[in-house]
Design an enzyme around this catalytic site. Structure first.
Site, PDB file in Angstrom:
ATOM      1  CG  HIS A 171      -2.108  -0.870   1.119  1.00 27.38           C
ATOM      2  ND1 HIS A 171      -2.045  -2.219   1.414  1.00 27.38           N
ATOM      3  CD2 HIS A 171      -3.390  -0.631   0.748  1.00 27.38           C
ATOM      4  CE1 HIS A 171      -3.245  -2.764   1.235  1.00 27.38           C
ATOM      5  NE2 HIS A 171      -4.069  -1.832   0.833  1.00 27.38           N
ATOM      6  CE  LYS A 212      -4.097  -0.130   4.504  1.00 24.08           C
ATOM      7  NZ  LYS A 212      -5.321   0.598   4.879  1.00 24.08           N
TER       8      LYS A 212
END
Length: 243
Positions: A136, A140
């Site tokens: 990600h 994040k």
């Protein structure tokens, strides 16, 4: 349908844009206020509200939305598992219903089911070691992601006869919306399943499907898993209602 989006990050903006494209031009996006707590009086009484912030803000945001009169919520934030019982109690006390998911992608929902079945098949063979790699964006916060944790839970529950512990690798780099790779490695061969999110629009579409499910008819108070919405979408007799 009057809609309110709590959270002005990438997911919140994608949900608001999807609302406007679907004919709800008054979708309003609200960011985190000074001090981190929303004044219920400033939120208005939305038909449905989307919570897309951070895990530490979910309880306070849900309470503020309830106090503002909202009774249908869609919660797409991750990292608040330890607060789920508390949120469920708040919703039930108010007669409100919410759909929760760590990932509102409809493809991800089907991917979870495919992985679960695949893990059971390879687990029965007893020669294949499962692993997860998830990637990600660098900002994040939760590691692993909520989707990776759910994949791990399903693999662990389904993969009978595993020889080794499940390996989970996490990458946080760049602006990747989300990639999840699940593999089963055996003697001389391996199988990999991959889910790639190209844009947050995929998450927004699922969030709106959850909102449509909440609006379609009165739902039992408390938290509902997104899997319930997916079940309805896969049932041809209910698709027209949720479209």
């Amino acid at each position: 349908m009057e809609t309110l989006v709590i959270g002005d990050g990438g997911l919140g903006r994608a949900i608001a844009a999807a609302c406007r494209e679907r004919g709800y031009p008054d979708a309003r996006v609200v960011g985190r206020p000074p001090g981190g707590l929303h004044d219920p009086g400033s939120l208005g009484s939305a038909d449905v509200a989307f919570e897309a912030t951070t895990g530490d803000a979910v309880v306070a945001n849900v309470q503020a939305l309830i106090d503002a009169g909202c009774r249908r919520l869609v919660i797409g934030t991750t990292g608040w598992e330890s607060d789920q019982a508390r949120v469920d109690a708040i919703l039930q006390a108010a007669g409100a219903a919410a759909v929760r998911a760590s990932n509102f992608s409809l493809a991800a929902a089907v991917f979870l089911r495919v992985v679960e079945e695949t893990a059971a098949l390879f687990g029965a063979l007893g020669q294949f070691d499962p692993y997860i790699v998830e990637w990600h964006r660098r900002t994040k916060q939760d590691r692993p992601s909520g989707t990776a944790r759910e994949l791990a839970r399903r693999i662990t529950a389904s993969a009978r006869g595993r020889r080794n512990e499940l390996e989970v690798a996490v990458v946080r780099a760049g602006g990747n919306p989300g990639t999840h790779l699940v593999g089963f490695d055996g003697p001389g061969e391996a199988v990999e399943l991959r889910l790639i999110a190209r844009d947050r629009v995929a998450y927004a579409d699922g969030a709106l499907a959850a909102a449509a499910w909440l609006m379609a008819e009165p739902r039992a108070p408390g938290l509902h898993a997104f899997a319930t919405v997916v079940d309805a979408l896969l049932d041809p007799t209910t698709v027209a209602v949720l479209a």
